[in-house]
Design a protein around this motif. Structure first.
Motif, short mmCIF file in Angstrom:
data_model
loop_
_atom_site.label_atom_id
_atom_site.label_comp_id
_atom_site.label_asym_id
_atom_site.label_seq_id
_atom_site.Cartn_x
_atom_site.Cartn_y
_atom_site.Cartn_z
N GLY A 91 0.82 -1.19 0.00
CA GLY A 91 0.00 0.00 0.00
C GLY A 91 0.86 1.24 0.00
N GLU A 92 0.21 2.39 0.02
CA GLU A 92 0.89 3.68 0.01
C GLU A 92 0.61 4.39 1.33
N PRO A 93 1.62 4.95 2.00
CA PRO A 93 1.35 5.67 3.24
C PRO A 93 0.31 6.77 3.01
N LEU A 94 -0.59 6.94 3.96
CA LEU A 94 -1.66 7.91 3.79
C LEU A 94 -1.13 9.33 3.64
N ASP A 95 0.05 9.64 4.20
CA ASP A 95 0.56 11.00 4.04
C ASP A 95 1.03 11.26 2.60
N HIS A 96 1.05 10.21 1.77
CA HIS A 96 1.33 10.38 0.35
C HIS A 96 0.16 9.90 -0.50
N GLY A 97 -0.92 9.52 0.13
CA GLY A 97 -2.08 9.01 -0.59
C GLY A 97 -3.35 9.68 -0.09
N SER A 98 -4.47 9.03 -0.33
CA SER A 98 -5.75 9.60 0.09
C SER A 98 -6.78 8.50 0.27
N VAL A 144 -3.04 -0.48 22.93
CA VAL A 144 -3.22 0.77 22.19
C VAL A 144 -2.05 0.92 21.22
N HIS A 145 -2.34 1.20 19.95
CA HIS A 145 -1.27 1.46 18.99
C HIS A 145 -0.49 2.69 19.40
N GLY A 146 -1.19 3.76 19.72
CA GLY A 146 -0.57 4.94 20.31
C GLY A 146 -0.07 5.99 19.34
N ASP A 147 0.07 5.66 18.05
CA ASP A 147 0.69 6.62 17.13
C ASP A 147 0.03 6.53 15.76
N LEU A 148 -1.30 6.57 15.74
CA LEU A 148 -2.02 6.49 14.47
C LEU A 148 -2.08 7.87 13.82
N HIS A 149 -1.17 8.11 12.89
CA HIS A 149 -1.19 9.33 12.10
C HIS A 149 -0.95 8.95 10.64
N PRO A 150 -1.06 9.88 9.70
CA PRO A 150 -1.08 9.50 8.28
C PRO A 150 0.14 8.75 7.77
N ALA A 151 1.29 8.86 8.41
CA ALA A 151 2.46 8.12 7.94
C ALA A 151 2.50 6.69 8.46
N ASN A 152 1.64 6.37 9.41
CA ASN A 152 1.67 5.05 10.03
C ASN A 152 0.51 4.15 9.62
N VAL A 153 -0.22 4.55 8.60
CA VAL A 153 -1.23 3.68 8.01
C VAL A 153 -1.00 3.69 6.50
N PRO A 176 7.29 18.67 5.37
CA PRO A 176 6.46 19.75 4.82
C PRO A 176 5.04 19.32 4.50
N HIS A 177 4.86 18.09 3.99
CA HIS A 177 3.53 17.66 3.57
C HIS A 177 2.64 17.29 4.74
N TRP A 178 3.18 17.24 5.95
CA TRP A 178 2.33 16.96 7.10
C TRP A 178 1.52 18.18 7.53
N GLY A 179 1.98 19.38 7.19
CA GLY A 179 1.27 20.58 7.58
C GLY A 179 -0.17 20.61 7.08
N PRO A 180 -0.39 20.46 5.77
CA PRO A 180 -1.77 20.44 5.27
C PRO A 180 -2.61 19.33 5.88
N ALA A 181 -2.01 18.15 6.10
CA ALA A 181 -2.76 17.05 6.73
C ALA A 181 -3.19 17.43 8.13
N GLY A 182 -2.30 18.09 8.88
CA GLY A 182 -2.63 18.51 10.24
C GLY A 182 -3.72 19.56 10.26
N ARG A 183 -3.65 20.52 9.34
CA ARG A 183 -4.68 21.57 9.31
C ARG A 183 -6.04 20.99 8.93
N ALA A 184 -6.05 20.05 7.99
CA ALA A 184 -7.32 19.42 7.61
C ALA A 184 -7.89 18.61 8.77
N ALA A 185 -7.02 17.90 9.49
CA ALA A 185 -7.48 17.12 10.64
C ALA A 185 -8.03 18.03 11.73
N LEU A 186 -7.35 19.15 11.97
CA LEU A 186 -7.81 20.08 13.00
C LEU A 186 -9.19 20.65 12.65
N ALA A 187 -9.41 20.93 11.37
CA ALA A 187 -10.71 21.43 10.97
C ALA A 187 -11.81 20.39 11.25
#
Length: 296
Positions: A102-109, A188-197, A279-290
């Motif tokens: 698969g492709e890491p979510l921080d590079h996919g959708s 608990v996995h503990g670190d579920l963010h876009p680079a870890n799925v 750098p590409h984590w910034g937009p992911a973080g802002r979208a998640a915060l919204a």
């Protein structure tokens, strides 16, 4: 921890020394990684090289517990198959693991939001069972949100947008005030963010990097409803998960706000060219915060 350059030649040399039957497989670098650097090994394996992690604890934890957890998890996870020990050539730990396609979510959708919500909920229902007495624990990951107040403040002061600062603070304060987890500590996995799925065909297809797994409060993983999933799918996720009461959801939402700020900080560091920045984590973080602030 940065003085040793990890190259394909080094990986192959280590395999020749400790696992020569694998040394003939193709070695290819995998983009990303911070605490550990990943290299593809053939089509079905990967080599996880300790890099910035100051101790081998996280890799040793995965070696110990992933073989126990993996058989009952409904999505692919990396499984340790060979151990690499420190040597004169490379004085750190490394592990040969199964490759999760698969492709890491921080590079996919994710385009199939409902399917992804169902998949994530099923994975966490299977993972969140009572952990054994000798399971690893932590004073921050897996603990009540208030234990991470310093971390939240650091992220909040560094990148919290001024125009929505009050809303972010309210979500966090509500999480801290929510009733603490009263059940037995669960895995608990503990670190579920876009680079870890990883994703494939528009949905979640695997979970990776279990170095932060602990026994504790499941709200740490339930935060992924906002951090990982598209807008509008959190309610479905919690319906399918079916074990989170109001207090757990409040804790999870606050933790999701903190994790979103962390992603934004890593993005800011990347924009500034700082070591470890993404750098590409910034937009992911802002979208998640919204999504967190809208509660969807």
């Amino acid at each position: 921890m940065t003085e040793i350059e990890i190259t394909a030649e080094l990986v192959r040399d280590l395999l020749r020394e400790q696992h020569p039957d694998l040394a003939g497989l193709a070695v290819r670098e995998v983009e990303g990684g911070w605490g550990n650097q990943m290299w593809r090994l053939g089509d079905e394996l990967a080599v996880r090289m300790q890099r910035m992690d100051p101790t081998p604890e996280l890799q040793l934890k995965e070696r110990r517990w992933l073989p126990v957890l993996a058989p009952r998890l409904p999505v692919p996870v990396p499984l340790p198959v060979r151990f690499g020990e420190p040597s004169e050539r490379f004085p750190k730990h490394w592990t040969v693991m199964t490759w999760v396609p698969g492709e890491p979510l921080d590079h996919g959708s994710i385009s199939r939001g409902d399917h992804a919500a169902d998949t994530l909920a099923g994975f966490l229902r299977a993972l969140h069972v009572e952990a054994p007495a000798d399971a690893p624990v932590s004073t921050d990951v897996g603990a009540r949100p208030g234990n991470c107040a310093d971390g939240f403040e650091h992220f909040f002061q560094a990148v919290g947008p001024h125009d929505i600062a009050a809303e972010i603070r309210a979500v966090w304060d509500d999480a801290v005030a929510a009733r603490a987890w009263e059940g037995p500590p669960v895995w608990v996995h503990g670190d579920l963010h876009p680079a870890n799925v990883v994703v494939a065909d528009g949905t979640l297809s695997g979970i990776v990097d279990f170095g932060s797994m602990v026994a504790g409060d499941p709200a740490w993983d339930l935060a992924a409803a906002w951090v990982l999933l598209p807008a509008g799918t959190a309610a479905r996720f919690f319906d399918v998960y079916a074990r989170a009461d109001e207090a757990a959801i409040r804790r999870a939402r606050g933790l999701a706000a903190m994790k979103s700020l962390f992603l934004m900080l890593m993005g800011q560091n990347g924009d500034r060219g700082l070591p470890g920045g993404k750098p590409h984590w910034g937009p992911a973080g802002r979208a998640a915060l919204a999504r967190v602030l809208k509660g969807v």
